[in-house]
Scaffold this motif. Structure first.
Motif, PDB file in Angstrom:
ATOM      1  N   ASP A   4       0.863  -1.178   0.000  1.00 37.36           N
ATOM      2  CA  ASP A   4       0.000   0.000   0.000  1.00 37.36           C
ATOM      3  C   ASP A   4       0.898   1.226   0.000  1.00 37.36           C
ATOM      4  O   ASP A   4       1.520   1.560   0.990  1.00 37.36           O
ATOM      5  CB  ASP A   4      -0.850  -0.016   1.272  1.00 37.36           C
ATOM      6  CG  ASP A   4      -1.941   1.018   1.177  1.00 37.36           C
ATOM      7  OD1 ASP A   4      -2.698   0.935   0.218  1.00 37.36           O
ATOM      8  OD2 ASP A   4      -2.002   1.900   2.025  1.00 37.36           O
ATOM      9  N   ASN A   5       0.996   1.854  -1.151  1.00 40.17           N
ATOM     10  CA  ASN A   5       2.021   2.892  -1.199  1.00 40.17           C
ATOM     11  C   ASN A   5       1.495   4.294  -0.979  1.00 40.17           C
ATOM     12  O   ASN A   5       1.713   5.191  -1.754  1.00 40.17           O
ATOM     13  CB  ASN A   5       2.820   2.796  -2.502  1.00 40.17           C
ATOM     14  CG  ASN A   5       2.037   3.337  -3.648  1.00 40.17           C
ATOM     15  OD1 ASN A   5       0.819   3.398  -3.578  1.00 40.17           O
ATOM     16  ND2 ASN A   5       2.726   3.740  -4.697  1.00 40.17           N
ATOM     17  N   GLN A   6       0.784   4.442   0.067  1.00 44.47           N
ATOM     18  CA  GLN A   6       0.443   5.796   0.482  1.00 44.47           C
ATOM     19  C   GLN A   6       1.772   6.504   0.738  1.00 44.47           C
ATOM     20  O   GLN A   6       2.665   5.928   1.345  1.00 44.47           O
ATOM     21  CB  GLN A   6      -0.335   5.740   1.801  1.00 44.47           C
ATOM     22  CG  GLN A   6      -1.694   5.108   1.666  1.00 44.47           C
ATOM     23  CD  GLN A   6      -2.702   6.096   1.118  1.00 44.47           C
ATOM     24  OE1 GLN A   6      -2.674   7.261   1.481  1.00 44.47           O
ATOM     25  NE2 GLN A   6      -3.555   5.668   0.228  1.00 44.47           N
ATOM     26  N   HIS A   8       4.745   8.313   2.351  1.00 42.26           N
ATOM     27  CA  HIS A   8       5.042   8.228   3.770  1.00 42.26           C
ATOM     28  C   HIS A   8       5.249   9.576   4.415  1.00 42.26           C
ATOM     29  O   HIS A   8       5.990  10.412   3.951  1.00 42.26           O
ATOM     30  CB  HIS A   8       6.208   7.291   4.037  1.00 42.26           C
ATOM     31  CG  HIS A   8       5.696   5.893   4.040  1.00 42.26           C
ATOM     32  ND1 HIS A   8       4.983   5.394   5.088  1.00 42.26           N
ATOM     33  CD2 HIS A   8       5.694   4.947   3.087  1.00 42.26           C
ATOM     34  CE1 HIS A   8       4.590   4.154   4.785  1.00 42.26           C
ATOM     35  NE2 HIS A   8       5.010   3.869   3.579  1.00 42.26           N
ATOM     36  N   GLY A  38      -2.290  11.108   1.165  1.00 37.89           N
ATOM     37  CA  GLY A  38      -3.041  10.109   0.431  1.00 37.89           C
ATOM     38  C   GLY A  38      -2.757  10.085  -1.033  1.00 37.89           C
ATOM     39  O   GLY A  38      -1.627   9.923  -1.453  1.00 37.89           O
ATOM     40  N   THR A 243      -9.050  10.443   7.071  1.00 39.35           N
ATOM     41  CA  THR A 243      -9.104   9.029   7.450  1.00 39.35           C
ATOM     42  C   THR A 243     -10.368   8.394   6.873  1.00 39.35           C
ATOM     43  O   THR A 243     -11.455   8.915   7.063  1.00 39.35           O
ATOM     44  CB  THR A 243      -9.108   8.904   8.994  1.00 39.35           C
ATOM     45  OG1 THR A 243      -7.948   9.556   9.496  1.00 39.35           O
ATOM     46  CG2 THR A 243      -9.111   7.447   9.424  1.00 39.35           C
ATOM     47  N   SER A 273       0.924  13.528  10.559  1.00 42.86           N
ATOM     48  CA  SER A 273       1.023  12.229   9.907  1.00 42.86           C
ATOM     49  C   SER A 273      -0.405  11.747   9.712  1.00 42.86           C
ATOM     50  O   SER A 273      -1.095  11.412  10.668  1.00 42.86           O
ATOM     51  CB  SER A 273       1.791  11.278  10.814  1.00 42.86           C
ATOM     52  OG  SER A 273       1.336   9.971  10.609  1.00 42.86           O
ATOM     53  N   ASN A 275      -3.416   9.357   8.933  1.00 46.20           N
ATOM     54  CA  ASN A 275      -3.559   7.915   9.169  1.00 46.20           C
ATOM     55  C   ASN A 275      -3.449   7.103   7.888  1.00 46.20           C
ATOM     56  O   ASN A 275      -4.012   7.475   6.862  1.00 46.20           O
ATOM     57  CB  ASN A 275      -4.931   7.627   9.781  1.00 46.20           C
ATOM     58  CG  ASN A 275      -5.005   8.054  11.223  1.00 46.20           C
ATOM     59  OD1 ASN A 275      -4.083   7.781  11.982  1.00 46.20           O
ATOM     60  ND2 ASN A 275      -6.075   8.726  11.595  1.00 46.20           N
ATOM     61  N   GLN A 276      -2.757   5.995   7.970  1.00 45.05           N
ATOM     62  CA  GLN A 276      -2.809   5.031   6.884  1.00 45.05           C
ATOM     63  C   GLN A 276      -4.222   4.444   6.880  1.00 45.05           C
ATOM     64  O   GLN A 276      -4.797   4.219   7.942  1.00 45.05           O
ATOM     65  CB  GLN A 276      -1.792   3.910   7.118  1.00 45.05           C
ATOM     66  CG  GLN A 276      -0.354   4.379   7.096  1.00 45.05           C
ATOM     67  CD  GLN A 276       0.042   4.954   5.749  1.00 45.05           C
ATOM     68  OE1 GLN A 276      -0.208   4.338   4.726  1.00 45.05           O
ATOM     69  NE2 GLN A 276       0.623   6.130   5.747  1.00 45.05           N
ATOM     70  N   ALA A 420      -7.083  -0.415   0.483  1.00 46.57           N
ATOM     71  CA  ALA A 420      -5.954  -0.859   1.309  1.00 46.57           C
ATOM     72  C   ALA A 420      -6.005  -2.366   1.565  1.00 46.57           C
ATOM     73  O   ALA A 420      -4.966  -3.005   1.760  1.00 46.57           O
ATOM     74  CB  ALA A 420      -5.952  -0.105   2.633  1.00 46.57           C
TER      75      ALA A 420
END
Ligand SMILES: Cc1ncc(C[n+]2csc(CCOP(=O)(O)OP(=O)(O)O)c2C)c(N)n1
Ligand SMILES: [Mg+2]
Lengths: 663, 124
Positions: A4-6, A8, A38, A243, A273, A275-276, A420
Motif C-alpha cells: 500500500d504505497n500511500q 510516507h 493520500g 481518514t 502524519s 492515518n494510513q 488498502a
C-alpha cells in the motif's frame, strides 16, 4: 503484489516550538503536512513546496535587529497610540502558518468580515500563494469546488466563509461531499465574545454554535479559543477528514483571535502524519478469499473505492486472479471499462458470491424497490447468493440523514478500507488457488471476453438510434465529444447518469483521473463548481477537462463560470440542455398515470425551463467565458466543439450549449 | 435487460405475449397510413412517451428503445398497459384507438444509418 504505497509522512504529529512573528522563519520552515495525505498526485506538490521552502534564504531565525525593527513604534506615535492603532503580530498570521504547515494549497472563499483578519494575512503576509484564495460568488460553489478538487488531486481544499450566513449557503454542497466521502476543511469566521462585537451586522453574523447547521454531515468540528488550541484543532481536523471514510470537517475562526495581537506567546506548529487507511481483519479476508475461490460465478461490485490509479490496478489484479467480472458503479473510476472483465450490472443476477467494495448501497446491489403503488422489493441476485462486503461505511456514520441506505445483512462483513485491503485479499486468493481451480480460469476468461465484446458491439449499435435527431441525442453528444478529447490527455469531470451513461458505454476509460463519479447527495448545483474544482486540479497536470452539464443543475450555481474565467481554469463545458427538470417530468407523469388523470399539458407546470428559453451561451459570455449555442442541429455540434476546444487549449474555460434529448 | 427476459419475469404475461409476438411478427411490416402516423406522433408527444423513450424512441436509462418496434400491436399494447417499471397507461388516459395511432407512429420510425456510415462511432 505492490504494498500500500500511500506516501510516507513525517514522523507522527511532530510538535515544533515556534514564536509568533518569526514570519520568514515560520513560513520557510513549513514542512509538507499534506504530502502525507493520500492519493496519487497528492504528495508531490507539497513535497516540492517543502523542498523549495527549505532552500529559501529566510530559513534562518530572525536576528535581534529584525526583532527590534518589528517592535518599533511608528514614527510620531506614542506607545499607547501605537497600541490603539496598530497590531504587530496578528493572530491570523499564525493561523496562516498553521494552514501552510498542513499543506492546503487552495482556499475557496466568498469574503466576509468575520475572517477579514485571516484574509489579510493570506493576501499580504502569505502573498496569496499556497494557500491561494479562489474567489467564489457563493459559498455553495466554494464547497462544491473543494469537493471536485479533492476527487482529482486527493488533497483537501480549505473553504473559508462566514460561520453564519456562509455556512448556511455552503451546507448543501457540504452534504454532497459528506455523502461522496470527499474531505474539505471548512474555516468559519465567527465572533464569540459578545462585548467585542461591533453593533449591528456583526451580531447577526455571530452564533453560539455556528457549525450546528452542518454538523449532521461533517465528521468533526471545533471552536478554538486560543491560537495553540487552533493549531491543534486544525491538525486534528485534517487527520480526521482524511481518514477513511473521508469527509468534511470544520474549524471556527474566532474573529477576535484573528485580529488581536498575539504577542510573544510560544506556539507550536504540527506536521501531521495522516492515518494510513485501515485494512480489514486478516482472518476475515482469508475467509473471503475461500468463498471467492469456491464460487462458480463470483462477481465484484465496486463503488466509492479507488482513490487513485493504484486502486484501479489492485482491483484489476484481484479480478484477473479470479477471472471474476467487475461491475463498476462509477462512484469513482475503479476499473477500466476497456478490460474484458468490466461487465454490466446484470452480471450480479447470476452470481453465487458477490464481493462489494465500498458500496454506497449494498442492499441496492442485491435488491430493488419498484416504484409502484405498493413499493415491493424484488431480489435481483440469486436467492442463494452470498454477499461479502468490504468497506469503511461502518467505521464512521451519523444518524439523522439517511444516506447510509437500507440495511443489508451481508454474509461476511469486513470493516476496512477496500483499496488498502485488496492486496491482502488478492494474495490470499493467489496462495489459496488450487490447480483445479486455476484450470477453470481459461474458460472463465473466454466467457467474459465474449460478453464484453458483445456489450461493446451493442453499445455502438444502440448509439446509432436517434443519430440525426434534433434535439441532439445523448449518444451523439458523447460521440462528438470523443472526437475532441481522444487525442488529448482528457478527463471527464461530470457524471453521465442523466445522459444514459454514454461516457461509460462509449469512451474507453482506463485512468483513474478520467472519471470522478457523482455528486454523492444528489443535491443540485454540484455540476459546474465541482467540475471547475476538478479542472483546477487537472490544470496542474496539463489535462483537458470536460464537463457535461445539466441545464437545471447549472441554474443553481451559474456564477461558478465567473470563477473559472477569473482564475483562468481551462475547462470545456457542454450542456445536456433538455430545457427543464427532466427527472421531475418523469415523476409527474408517473403520478398522473397512476391516478389515471392524464397529463396532456400539465406536464410543463413546475418542470419546464422554457418561455423564456435560457440563453446559456450569453450567460457564460456575460461572465467572461467564451460561449456558443444553442446547438440544435447535430451536424453543427462537431465544429462548435472543435472551436471551443481551441479556447480551452489556450488555457481558458469555454462553453457550448447543446439542446439535447431528455435522456 | 432484453424484452424477452423482462416479459419472462412477469409470469402471467410470458405465454400470451410470446405467442402474440411470434404470430404478429409477420404482420408487423405493413406500411402505416400517413394520417395515422401524424396523429400518432402528436399523441407520442402529448402522452409523454418521449420523456423516457426519447423523441425518436431511441431509449436510454429511463426506458428502453422502442423504435423501430419488433412487436405486433397486441404485444405492444400489453407492454404499455401492464408494465414492470414503466407507469401503466390505462384506457382511461390512453384509449385503444390512441394507442394504436402511437403504435403506427412508432412503426413508421426508420432504421438509423448503419454503423459503417457513422465515422464518429468508429471507436476501435
Ligand atoms: C437542490 C435540489 N433541489 C431539487 C432536487 C430535485 N431534483 C432532482 S433531479 C431534478 C431535475 C434536474 O434538472 P437537470 O439538472 O436539468 O437534469 P435533468 O433531469 O433535466 O436531466 C430536480 C429538480 C434536487 N435533487 N436537489
Ligand atoms: Mg434538464
Amino acid at each position: 503484489m505492490k504494498p500500500d504505497n500511500q506516501p510516507h509522512p513525517a514522523p507522527s504529529d511532530r510538535e515544533e516550538p515556534a514564536r509568533v512573528n518569526r514570519r520568514d522563519f515560520l513560513s520557510s520552515a513549513m514542512a509538507a503536512g499534506l504530502a502525507a495525505t493520500g492519493a496519487g498526485a497528492a504528495g508531490k506538490a507539497s513535497a516540492r513546496q517543502a523542498a523549495d521552502n527549505a532552500q529559501a534564504p529566510g530559513a534562518l531565525p530572525p536576528t535581534a535587529a529584525q526583532e527590534a525593527m518589528e517592535s518599533e513604534i511608528p514614527h510620531g506615535y506614542s506607545a499607547d497610540q501605537a497600541r490603539e492603532y496598530f497590531v504587530r503580530n496578528p493572530g491570523s498570521d499564525f493561523m496562516l502558518d498553521v494552514i501552510r504547515r498542513l499543506g492546503l494549497e487552495y482556499i475557496a472563499t466568498n469574503p466576509g468580515s468575520s475572517f477579514r483578519g485571516l484574509q489579510e494575512s493570506i493576501v499580504n503576509y502569505g502573498g496569496n500563494q499556497a494557500p491561494e484564495l479562489l474567489t467564489c460568488v457563493h459559498e455553495e460553489q466554494a464547497a462544491a469546488m473543494a469537493h471536485g478538487y479533492y476527487k482529482v488531486s486527493g488533497k483537501p481544499m480549505g473553504v473559508l466563509c462566514h460561520g453564519t450566513v456562509g455556512l448556511q449557503h455552503a451546507s448543501m454542497a457540504v452534504y454532497n461531499a459528506w455523502c461522496d466521502r470527499a474531505p474539505m476543511i471548512l474555516l468559519a469566521g465567527n465572533h464569540l465574545e459578545a462585548t467585542e462585537r461591533r453593533a449591528g451586522v456583526e451580531w447577526s453574523h455571530s452564533a453560539q454554535d455556528c457549525v450546528r447547521v452542518i454538523r449532521d454531515y461533517i465528521k468533526w468540528d471545533d471552536m478554538p479559543l486560543s491560537l495553540q488550541h487552533y493549531a491543534e484543532s486544525m491538525a486534528r481536523a485534517l487527520k480526521i477528514a482524511m481518514t477513511p471514510p473521508a469527509g468534511p470537517v470544520a474549524v471556527v475562526l474566532d474573529g477576535h483571535l484573528q485580529e488581536a495581537e498575539a504577542g510573544n506567546q510560544r506556539l507550536s506548529l504540527f506536521s501531521v502524519s495522516v492515518n494510513q487507511p485501515p485494512t480489514g481483519n486478516e482472518a476475515a479476508v482469508a475467509e473471503a478469499a475461500r468463498w471467492l475461490l469456491e464460487a462458480e460465478s463470483p462477481v465484484i461490485v465496486a463503488d466509492l473505492m479507488a482513490r487513485d490509479q493504484e486502486g484501479v490496478e489492485r482491483l484489476v489484479a484481484l479480478a484477473e486472479a479470479l477471472q471474476a467480472p467487475v461491475v463498476n458503479q462509477f462512484g469513482r473510476m475503479n476499473f477500466p471499462n476497456t478490460h474484458y472483465l468490466s461487465q454490466g450490472s446484470t452480471a450480479v443476477a447470476q452470481a453465487d458470491v458477490v464481493l462489494g467494495l465500498e458500496l454506497f448501497d449494498v442492499w441496492g446491489v442485491i435488491n430493488t424497490v419498484r416504484d409502484r403503488v405498493h413499493r415491493d422489493s424484488v431480489r435481483k441476485a440469486r436467492p442463494d447468493a452470498r454477499v461479502i462486503s468490504i468497506g469503511s461505511n461502518d467505521l464512521f456514520t451519523k444518524s439523522n440523514y439517511q444516506n447510509f441506505q437500507r440495511f443489508y445483512p451481508s454474509d461476511l462483513s469486513i470493516a476496512g478500507d477496500a483499496q488498502a485491503t485488496l492486496p491482502m485479499l488478492t494474495d490470499a486468493v493467489l496462495s489459496g488457488m488450487r490447480p483445479a481451480r486455476r484450470a477453470t480460469n481459461a474458460a472463465r476468461e473466454a466467457r467474459w471476453r465474449e460478453a464484453h465484446s458483445l456489450a461493446r458491439a451493442q453499445a455502438l449499435d444502440e448509439a446509432r438510434y436517434g443519430w440525426n435527431a434534433s434535439p441532439v441525442s445523448t449518444a451523439r453528444l458523447y460521440a462528438e465529444l470523443w472526437n475532441v478529447v481522444k487525442d488529448r490527455d482528457w478527463a471527464l469531470v461530470s457524471d453521465d447518469g442523466a445522459q444514459s451513461r454514454w461516457a461509460r458505454r462509449l469512451w474507453p476509460i482506463d485512468r483513474h483521473y478520467q472519471y470522478i463519479g457523482r455528486s454523492g447527495g444528489a443535491g443540485l448545483g454540484y455540476g459546474a463548481p465541482a467540475a471547475i474544482g476538478a479542472a483546477l486540479a487537472h490544470r496542474a497536470e496539463g489535462r483537458f477537462a470536460v464537463n457535461v452539464q445539466k441545464d437545471g443543475d447549472l441554474m443553481y450555481t451559474p456564477g461558478a463560470f465567473w470563477t473559472a474565467a477569473y482564475h483562468r481554469i481551462p475547462l470545456l463545458t457542454v450542456t445536456h440542455n433538455n430545457q427543464g427538470y427532466h427527472q421531475e417530468f418523469m415523476h409527474l407523469q408517473r403520478m398522473a398515470a397512476r391516478r389515471q388523470r392524464g397529463i396532456d399539458s400539465s406536464w410543463r407546470v413546475g418542470n419546464e425551463l422554457r418561455n423564456p428559453d435560457i440563453d446559456f451561451s450569453r450567460m457564460a459570455g456575460a461572465m467572461g467565458v467564451w460561449g456558443e449555442g444553442p446547438i440544435t442541429d447535430p451536424d453543427d455540434l462537431g465544429p462548435a466543439l472543435a472551436r471551443a476546444a481551441e479556447v480551452v487549449d489556450g488555457g481558458e474555460p469555454a462553453f457550448v450549449d447543446v439542446r439535447c434529448q431528455p435522456r | 435487460m432484453s424484452a424477452f427476459s423482462r416479459i419472462a419475469q412477469s409470469p402471467g404475461l410470458a405465454v400470451p405475449v410470446l405467442l402474440l409476438w411470434t404470430l404478429g411478427w409477420a404482420l408487423a411490416s405493413a406500411e402505416e397510413p400517413a394520417d395515422d402516423v401524424r396523429k400518432g406522433r402528436a399523441l407520442y408527444v402529448s402522452q409523454q412517451c418521449w420523456q423516457c423513450h426519447g423523441h425518436e424512441g431511441q431509449g436510454g436509462v429511463a426506458g428502453n428503445r422502442i423504435a423501430p418496434t419488433r412487436y405486433p400491436y397486441e404485444a405492444f399494447a400489453r407492454l404499455v398497459r401492464f408494465t414492470n417499471l414503466m407507469p401503466a397507461y390505462s384506457p382511461k388516459v390512453l384509449s385503444d384507438e390512441q394507442l394504436r395511432l402511437i403504435y403506427a407512429y412508432v412503426r413508421s420510425m426508420p432504421e438509423p444509418p448503419p454503423l459503417e456510415e457513422i465515422p464518429e462511432l468508429d471507436f476501435d
